[in-house]
Scaffold this active site. Structure first.
Site, short mmCIF file in Angstrom:
data_model
loop_
_atom_site.label_atom_id
_atom_site.label_comp_id
_atom_site.label_asym_id
_atom_site.label_seq_id
_atom_site.Cartn_x
_atom_site.Cartn_y
_atom_site.Cartn_z
N TYR A 1 1.04 -1.39 0.16
CA TYR A 1 -0.07 0.29 -0.01
C TYR A 1 1.34 1.43 0.31
O TYR A 1 0.62 1.96 -0.84
CB TYR A 1 -1.38 -0.02 1.12
CG TYR A 1 -1.97 -0.46 1.11
CD1 TYR A 1 -1.89 -1.97 0.73
CD2 TYR A 1 -3.47 0.12 1.42
CE1 TYR A 1 -3.86 -2.83 0.84
CE2 TYR A 1 -4.87 -0.65 1.81
CZ TYR A 1 -4.46 -2.01 1.44
OH TYR A 1 -5.87 -2.68 0.54
N LYS B 1 4.48 -14.59 1.77
CA LYS B 1 4.89 -15.37 0.38
C LYS B 1 6.30 -15.66 -0.06
O LYS B 1 7.01 -14.64 -0.51
CB LYS B 1 4.15 -14.79 -0.70
CG LYS B 1 2.72 -15.49 -0.86
CD LYS B 1 2.56 -16.91 -1.35
CE LYS B 1 3.00 -16.66 -3.22
NZ LYS B 1 2.45 -18.37 -3.52
N ASP C 1 -1.36 -18.37 -0.26
CA ASP C 1 -2.54 -19.09 -0.61
C ASP C 1 -3.40 -19.77 0.47
O ASP C 1 -4.47 -20.41 0.15
CB ASP C 1 -2.17 -19.22 -2.16
CG ASP C 1 -0.72 -19.85 -2.17
OD1 ASP C 1 -0.06 -19.93 -1.14
OD2 ASP C 1 0.08 -20.03 -2.99
N ASP D 1 -5.76 -7.55 3.77
CA ASP D 1 -7.08 -7.08 3.06
C ASP D 1 -7.93 -8.19 2.68
O ASP D 1 -9.12 -7.95 3.55
CB ASP D 1 -6.55 -5.89 2.42
CG ASP D 1 -7.88 -5.41 1.26
OD1 ASP D 1 -8.85 -4.69 2.28
OD2 ASP D 1 -7.74 -5.12 0.85
N ASP E 1 -11.35 -9.87 4.05
CA ASP E 1 -12.70 -9.84 3.84
C ASP E 1 -13.75 -11.57 3.78
O ASP E 1 -14.96 -11.43 4.12
CB ASP E 1 -12.95 -9.31 2.44
CG ASP E 1 -13.57 -7.98 2.10
OD1 ASP E 1 -12.81 -7.24 3.43
OD2 ASP E 1 -14.04 -7.78 1.69
C1 IPM Z 1 -10.31 -1.57 4.51
C2 IPM Z 1 -10.84 -1.31 3.44
C3 IPM Z 1 -9.55 0.00 2.51
C4 IPM Z 1 -8.09 -0.96 2.83
C5 IPM Z 1 -9.78 0.51 2.08
C6 IPM Z 1 -11.03 1.55 1.92
C7 IPM Z 1 -8.46 1.67 1.49
O1 IPM Z 1 -10.79 -2.13 2.39
O2 IPM Z 1 -10.36 -0.94 5.67
O3 IPM Z 1 -10.11 -2.56 4.31
O4 IPM Z 1 -7.57 -1.56 1.68
O5 IPM Z 1 -7.34 -0.84 3.69
MN MN Z 2 -10.53 -3.97 3.02
#
Ligand code: IPM
Ligand code: MN
Length: 349
Positions: free
Chosen positions: A124, A175, A208, A232, A236
């Protein structure tokens, strides 16, 4: 966010506690109002606060803007400039939701894992980055993944310390088989473990494989520590184990001062859900549960944190669910249900 503020107001109305709340725009609405995703004044007031409760940013309206002008900059700037480097993302299954998950009940029953995501470095923020024109007139986009010893150690310490309060197991994810940054990550974690945390169980896993294991047998994990991009993605993924992306809160912390994290940022891990924006049906649980994390980690209000969490669980048991959880309630109706449950539970003195 509206429902979270109601929760804070309810705590005020039923106790001696007073929150000094300041409101500021961030992300797309700040771009529309002020031409920037996060004003310097907002940054300053965040710096002066004990905690930042953050909503969600982003949406198709602003997708064409350059990277330094996008809504997402608001959260990235807060994380960076407040020196926050660890994103705590708990994936806890609330039993009433066991049927809301796409996974079989026995796979997720009593799931309780914590992802510790490094959030101030890696892909990032690594330099160089950019887009350049190639000799044949095409374009080339590039980013750099870097991790240095100190960056890995400080997030590693957070993960090991957390593990000691839980099941005492850390899984470090990278990785190392294909990237130098991953290799350094693994070596630094191994050394940190040997030096300071040999009482904790440490294992290493490729990212992975971790994605696969999270779906196959998620209960094998206690604390997962990983870099920015993998964290990230994996968070999710982990959120869906619990039934919905709309359920996962997060805390973004830096170094603790006298046991509390100040300032720190609290936000749901989900985004702004542009597909349902404005319809009043977004699940407020992740945002409300972020309030609970804030009460606990930044304000030292453990009892109140537990009250909010229990109220959410009870509300879910009582069927308070937005459409993402298969229910038909609106955002504010779920808020009503949480407040009603808070009323029923009293804070033990
Ligand atoms: C998260 C979001 C953020 C990230 C974005 C909105 C910058 O996806 O907090 O997970 O990628 O960190
Ligand atoms: Mn995110």
């Amino acid at each position: 966010m509206e429902q979270s503020i109601r929760v804070l107001k309810h705590l005020e109305a039923t106790s001696e506690v007073r929150f000094q709340l300041e409101y500021a725009l961030a992300g797309g609405c700040a771009i529309d109002a002020h031409g920037t995703p996060l004003q310097d004044e907002t940054m300053e007031s965040a710096r002066q606060s004990h905690a930042v409760l953050f909503g969600s940013v982003g949406g198709p309206k602003w997708e064409k803007l350059g990277f330094d002008l996008r809504p997402e900059i608001a959260i990235l700037r807060l994380r960076k400039e407040l020196n926050l480097f660890a994103n705590l993302r708990p994936a806890t299954l609330f039993e009433p939701l066991i049927d809301a998950s796409t996974l079989k009940p026995e796979v997720i029953h009593s799931l309780d894992l914590m992802i510790v995501r490094e959030c101030a470095g890696g892909l990032y923020f690594g330099e160089p980055r950019g887009i350049e024109t190639t000799s044949n007139g095409g374009r080339r986009g590039y980013n750099t993944e870097t991790y240095a010893t100190e960056e890995i150690e400080r997030v590693g310490r957070i993960a090991f310390n957390l593990a000691r309060t839980r099941r005492n197991e850390v899984c470090s994810v990278e990785k190392a088989n294909v990237t130098e940054s991953g290799l350094v990550w693994r070596e630094v974690m191994t050394e940190l473990h040997r030096r300071e945390f040999s009482d904790v169980i440490l294992r290493h896993m490729y990212a992975d494989n971790c994605a696969m294991q999270l779906v196959r047998a998620p209960k094998q994990f206690d604390v997962i520590v990983t870099g920015n991009m993998f964290g990230d993605i994996l968070s999710d993924l982990a959120s869906m184990l619990t039934g919905s992306l709309g359920m996962l809160p997060s805390a973004t912390i830096g170094a603790a001062t006298s046991g509390h994290y100040n300032p720190a940022v609290y936000e749901p891990i989900h985004g702004s859900a542009p597909d349902i924006a404005g319809r009043g049906i977004a699940n407020p649980m992740a945002q409300i549960l972020s309030v609970a994390m804030m009460l606990r980690l930044s304000l030292g209000m453990t009892k109140e944190a537990e009250l909010v969490e229990q109220a959410c669980i009870n509300a879910l048991s009582a069927g308070a669910r937005t459409p993402d959880l298969g229910g038909s309630l609106s955002t504010s109706q779920v808020g009503d249900a949480v407040i009603a449950q808070m009323e029923r539970l009293s804070i033990p003195a």
